[in-house]
Motif scaffolding. Structure first.
Motif, mmCIF file in Angstrom:
data_model
loop_
_atom_site.group_PDB
_atom_site.id
_atom_site.type_symbol
_atom_site.label_atom_id
_atom_site.label_comp_id
_atom_site.label_asym_id
_atom_site.label_seq_id
_atom_site.Cartn_x
_atom_site.Cartn_y
_atom_site.Cartn_z
ATOM 1 N N SER A 45 56.794 26.204 13.515
ATOM 2 C CA SER A 45 57.541 27.031 14.458
ATOM 3 C C SER A 45 58.177 28.214 13.739
ATOM 4 N N CYS A 46 58.239 28.144 12.399
ATOM 5 C CA CYS A 46 58.789 29.219 11.586
ATOM 6 C C CYS A 46 58.235 29.039 10.177
ATOM 7 N N ARG B 279 51.663 35.633 11.880
ATOM 8 C CA ARG B 279 51.655 36.364 13.136
ATOM 9 C C ARG B 279 50.424 36.005 13.962
ATOM 10 N N SER C 162 51.154 33.143 15.855
ATOM 11 C CA SER C 162 52.364 33.296 16.691
ATOM 12 C C SER C 162 53.565 32.591 16.085
ATOM 13 N N VAL C 163 53.687 32.662 14.752
ATOM 14 C CA VAL C 163 54.794 32.026 14.030
ATOM 15 C C VAL C 163 55.626 33.106 13.345
ATOM 16 N N PRO C 164 56.940 33.190 13.617
ATOM 17 C CA PRO C 164 57.787 34.181 12.934
ATOM 18 C C PRO C 164 58.017 33.799 11.481
ATOM 19 N N SER D 287 62.118 34.274 21.906
ATOM 20 C CA SER D 287 60.980 34.807 21.154
ATOM 21 C C SER D 287 60.820 36.309 21.367
ATOM 22 N N THR D 288 61.218 36.806 22.532
ATOM 23 C CA THR D 288 61.130 38.247 22.783
ATOM 24 C C THR D 288 62.064 39.020 21.857
ATOM 25 N N ALA E 134 60.531 38.928 18.274
ATOM 26 C CA ALA E 134 59.349 39.781 18.162
ATOM 27 C C ALA E 134 59.693 41.257 18.205
#
Length: 317
Positions: free
Chosen positions: A131-132, A156, A159-161, A264-265, A268
């Motif tokens: 998740s990270c 990325r 979809s992982v920060p 998440s917005t 991102a």
């Protein structure tokens, strides 16, 4: 799951001495020896605080066997990539009366092409459940400075920060790759951006593409500079004596938890409000202070939760 990457781990030796006499013989008790490196410290803190985390690192030689044994004894979830060269060592000398800690960090040994590919492959496999992603610490000699940036790109795609704790070109390239958070300290930021103004240095990194830059200011707390929005300063009205070696790693652990709690917005876009920054900064400041009060890096002193209400905030202009 918060996945941490330590490309250049160390076997940490921590000596605690009443008074360090520089240039003179010093009698010391046996050191505390444990597996170390920034990412491993982050995972230790997260696990202590009940947060799921998995570490990825390397181990080689007799020192690597000791590092692996310590990790196994501690129960840390980890992927160990075997390498040919011995794992480096780090020596911390905690001067109790002088209230100072001196650290000697070995540089480490290069990874060959196959070893580096195995490390990157291990990280990519863990991204499936991450998740990270946290990439922390120095690189082995001769490793391309784009190592962290390449992992940011891979994360990325999944979809992982990503949080990157680095300096120099590695930090600049991670910013350009669009890391969600960069976490240098004041010295690292100045050396990277060639400015002593932490706000200006952080703005340079967000201008290159980083979503948020959090700068450790030592006893002065932390400065958070988003890509869009006000820069926020957070600090405790207290000073602490102890071992600051893992304070930055504890802050990174707190930031990772904060990312998971944030929309998440926001992560991102890099557009942070004060209401979103304050809880993450509060935890980072408190965990960093609690790490200083703990005897070894990768731990938080008990009772630190009471410090949360004492953290003060201000807009930094």
């Amino acid at each position: 799951m918060i996945v941490t990457v330590t490309p250049n781990p160390a076997l940490d030796h921590t000596y605690r001495i009443d008074r360090l006499e520089v240039g003179e013989p010093n009698r010391v008790n046996a050191p505390a020896v444990r597996a170390g490196g920034k990412g491993l410290n982050v995972t230790r803190v997260l696990r202590q605080q009940g947060q799921p985390s998995h570490a990825v690192t390397t181990a080689g030689g007799a020192s690597g066997a000791l590092l692996a044994a310590d990790i196994d004894a501690s129960g840390l979830p980890i992927t160990l990539v075997p390498v040919g060269s011995p794992t480096r060592s780090s020596i911390a000398i905690v001067d109790l009366m002088g209230d100072a800690t001196t650290v000697l960090n070995e540089v480490g040994s290069p990874l060959d092409e196959a070893e580096l590919a195995a490390l990157v492959g291990a990280v990519r496999r863990e991204l499936a459940s991450a998740s990270c992603l946290v990439v922390s610490g120095s690189l082995p000699p001769a490793t391309a400075e784009g190592f962290a940036a390449d992992l940011v790109d891979a994360a990325r795609a999944a979809s992982v920060p990503t949080i990157v704790d680095a300096m120099g070109d590695a930090l600049l390239l991670a910013a350009s790759a669009g890391a969600a958070v960069l976490k240098p300290n004041r010295r690292e930021l100045a050396a990277t951006t060639k400015t002593d103004d932490p706000l200006a240095g952080a703005r340079l990194l967000t201008g290159r593409g980083a979503g948020l830059v959090v700068v450790s200011l030592g006893t002065e707390g932390m400065l958070a500079v988003p890509r869009e929005g006000d820069a926020m300063h957070a600090a405790l009205p207290l000073s602490f004596s102890g071992n600051p070696t893992g304070a930055g790693d504890a802050a990174v652990a707190a930031l990772a938890v904060g990312l998971l709690e944030t929309a998440s917005t926001t992560v991102a876009s890099g557009v942070w409000s004060r209401e979103e920054l304050e809880p993450m900064l509060r935890r980072a400041v408190v965990w960093s202070a609690a790490s200083v009060l703990a005897p070894l890096a990768g731990e938080l002193a008990p009772g630190h939760e009471a410090l949360g209400d004492r953290v003060g905030f201000e807009v930094w202009r």
